[in-house]
Design a protein around this motif. Structure first.
Motif, PDB file in Angstrom:
ATOM      1  N   ASP A  58     -91.919-104.490 -52.512  1.00 28.61           N
ATOM      2  CA  ASP A  58     -90.456-104.445 -52.493  1.00 28.61           C
ATOM      3  C   ASP A  58     -89.960-103.006 -52.462  1.00 28.61           C
ATOM      4  OD1 ASP A  58     -90.178-107.168 -52.455  1.00 28.61           O
ATOM      5  OD2 ASP A  58     -89.985-107.369 -54.628  1.00 28.61           O
TER       6      ASP A  58
ATOM      7  N   GLN B 152     -87.637-101.476 -49.510  1.00 34.87           N
ATOM      8  CA  GLN B 152     -86.337-100.888 -49.799  1.00 34.87           C
ATOM      9  C   GLN B 152     -86.243 -99.470 -49.238  1.00 34.87           C
ATOM     10  OE1 GLN B 152     -83.808-102.756 -51.482  1.00 34.87           O
ATOM     11  NE2 GLN B 152     -82.682-101.141 -50.383  1.00 34.87           N
TER      12      GLN B 152
ATOM     13  N   ASN C   4     -83.594 -98.246 -46.451  1.00 32.71           N
ATOM     14  CA  ASN C   4     -82.710 -97.124 -46.792  1.00 32.71           C
ATOM     15  C   ASN C   4     -82.868 -95.970 -45.803  1.00 32.71           C
ATOM     16  OD1 ASN C   4     -81.790 -98.547 -48.990  1.00 32.71           O
ATOM     17  ND2 ASN C   4     -83.052 -97.447 -50.486  1.00 32.71           N
TER      18      ASN C   4
END
Length: 452
Positions: free
Chosen positions: A174, A178, A182
């Motif tokens: 995860d 992320q 981003n």
């Protein structure tokens, strides 16, 4: 291998994938590709060069990658740059959605035909639009894998939510997912372009709703044939001059050159022009795609339940590009139906698609040579040039895995699967392709069960 393992321990940037794991393009997609990399606190995009032309499969995951020669690949491994001229970028705007019963393979054969005609050789192709947004990464990778067949250096899909979902579903952390999202949002590179946002060298369009069930062949991957025209097209090619891509035969001799062969006490079988002698579910192009693989397995299940069998003169095989395929076929208890029809697992690497189909049975090969037969192979691969699949098989057709099963059951390519039966069931009733073809809901239900 000892030397390679030493290299993996000696160099931080050198990794070795053991043999027998799968085709490298699929290993890249499922495991190796990170999407974004970090070194000394600096993030930068994942890129790839590889010594196989189908390195482009990774473009479906939003990674810029393509096939190069060995020297360029070795330079890349040693940290040296790879130089190339800034290419033209062809945009392909996809709209609509695929109709029920139309597979990702049908789509990629349509794209291959369209882009060959558009002469995209040496160019980058970028897919965008609402139709592209709805395609899962496995469908995007199927299209990207065929870039060498439509002539492009790359067939690229930009990064979006679907890309992030695929990374997460294939075991990336995860935290990494992320950081990946981003980074590309911060760079302004997240999401597929809208119409008019990018000034492409050439801008093409395709409505997915116009795509129909198709095969490609018998000699080139860009020669698409709509499924209902298969019988007519094969007969046309049979008598067309060789200089025009045909076999240059006398049409009146089509039915005359028929042999009877017997294999291992399995009774006698007819062998003539258009007889299928190899049926292979093979190559990373399609076996990376659970949708078409599960559709093929469900079709096999329905065929077995109706009592249909594959003629023993058809050499059948299953060569998936990844062990993951075996995992979900076993988890859904569908491998047994492939086995019953003769589609046994032969390995996880490149097989029939590159000519590793092995020899035909001697009586079959003798009959083909003695009668100069235009015998056929059907495969879910990406290349079908004459003599590539087998030196004595002249007609080779690319198609989706479920259609490979269907043509194996039919035993011939000179057939209209819309109106002619595949065979008869145990009660003597005719069985048509429409009776066996799984619905999208059936495929999705099994896919959800496989992911649990």
């Amino acid at each position: 291998y000892q030397f390679l393992k030493w290299g993996m321990q000696a160099f931080d940037t050198f990794k070795v994938v053991p043999p027998g794991i799968g085709i490298v393009h699929q290993v890249n997609l499922e495991y190796l590709a990170q999407g974004v990399l970090e070194k000394n606190g600096v993030h930068y995009p994942d890129t790839l060069v590889g010594t196989d032309s189908h390195t482009t499969m990774i473009n479906g995951l939003g990674v810029v990658g393509w096939g190069v020669g060995g020297i360029e690949a070795e330079a890349g491994m040693l940290g040296q740059p790879v130089y190339f001229l800034t290419p033209d970028v062809v945009g392909v705007r996809l709209t609509g959605r695929l109709n029920e019963g139309v597979t990702a393979t049908d789509l990629v054969l349509t794209v291959t035909e369209m882009l060959r005609a558009a002469q995209v050789v040496g160019k980058f192709v970028e897919f965008y639009g609402p139709g592209a947004e709805m395609l899962p990464v496995v469908d995007r990778a199927t299209i990207a894998n065929m870039a060498p067949e439509y002539g492009a250096t790359m067939g690229y899909f930009p990064i979006d939510e679907e890309t992030v979902n695929y990374l997460r579903a294939t075991g990336r952390t995860d935290e990494h997912c992320q950081a990946f999202e981003n980074y590309y949002r911060a760079q302004g590179l997240f999401g597929l372009p809208k119409q008019g946002e990018v000034d492409y060298s050439v801008d093409l369009g395709l409505d997915l709703g116009t795509v129909t069930s198709s095969v490609a062949g018998p000699k080139r991957p860009q020669d698409r044939i709509e499924l209902p025209r298969m019988k007519e097209a094969f007969h046309e090619t049979f008598s067309r001059p060789v200089a025009e891509g045909g076999f240059g035969r006398d049409a009146s001799a089509f039915d005359a050159a028929t042999s009877t062969v017997s294999l291992n006490g399995n009774g006698e079988s007819k062998l003539g022009h258009g007889t299928v002698v190899i049926a292979a579910i093979t190559s990373c192009t399609n076996t990376s795609n659970p949708g078409v693989m599960l559709a093929a397995a469900l079709l096999a299940k329905k065929a077995v339940e109706r009592g249909l069998t594959v003629n023993p003169i058809v050499k059948t095989s299953l060569g998936p590009g990844s062990r993951v395929v075996s995992d979900y076929l076993e988890a859904t208890d569908l491998q047994q139906y492939f086995d019953t029809l003769g589609f046994h697992l032969v390995g996880y690497g490149c097989t029939t698609c590159i000519g590793n189909s092995g020899p035909l049975a001697k009586p079959i090969e003798a009959a083909i040579l003695e009668n100069d037969l235009v015998a056929a192979s059907v495969l879910s691969g990406n290349r079908n040039f004459e003599a590539r699949i087998h030196q004595n098989i002249k007609a080779n057709f690319l198609m989706s895995p479920p259609l490979v099963v269907a043509f194996a059951l039919a035993g011939r390519v000179d057939i209209d699967l819309n109106s002619e039966p595949l065979g008869t069931d145990t009660d003597g009733n005719e069985v048509f392709l429409r009776d066996l073809w799984p619905s999208l809901d059936e495929v999705n239900e099994v896919m959800q069960a496989a992911l649990k």
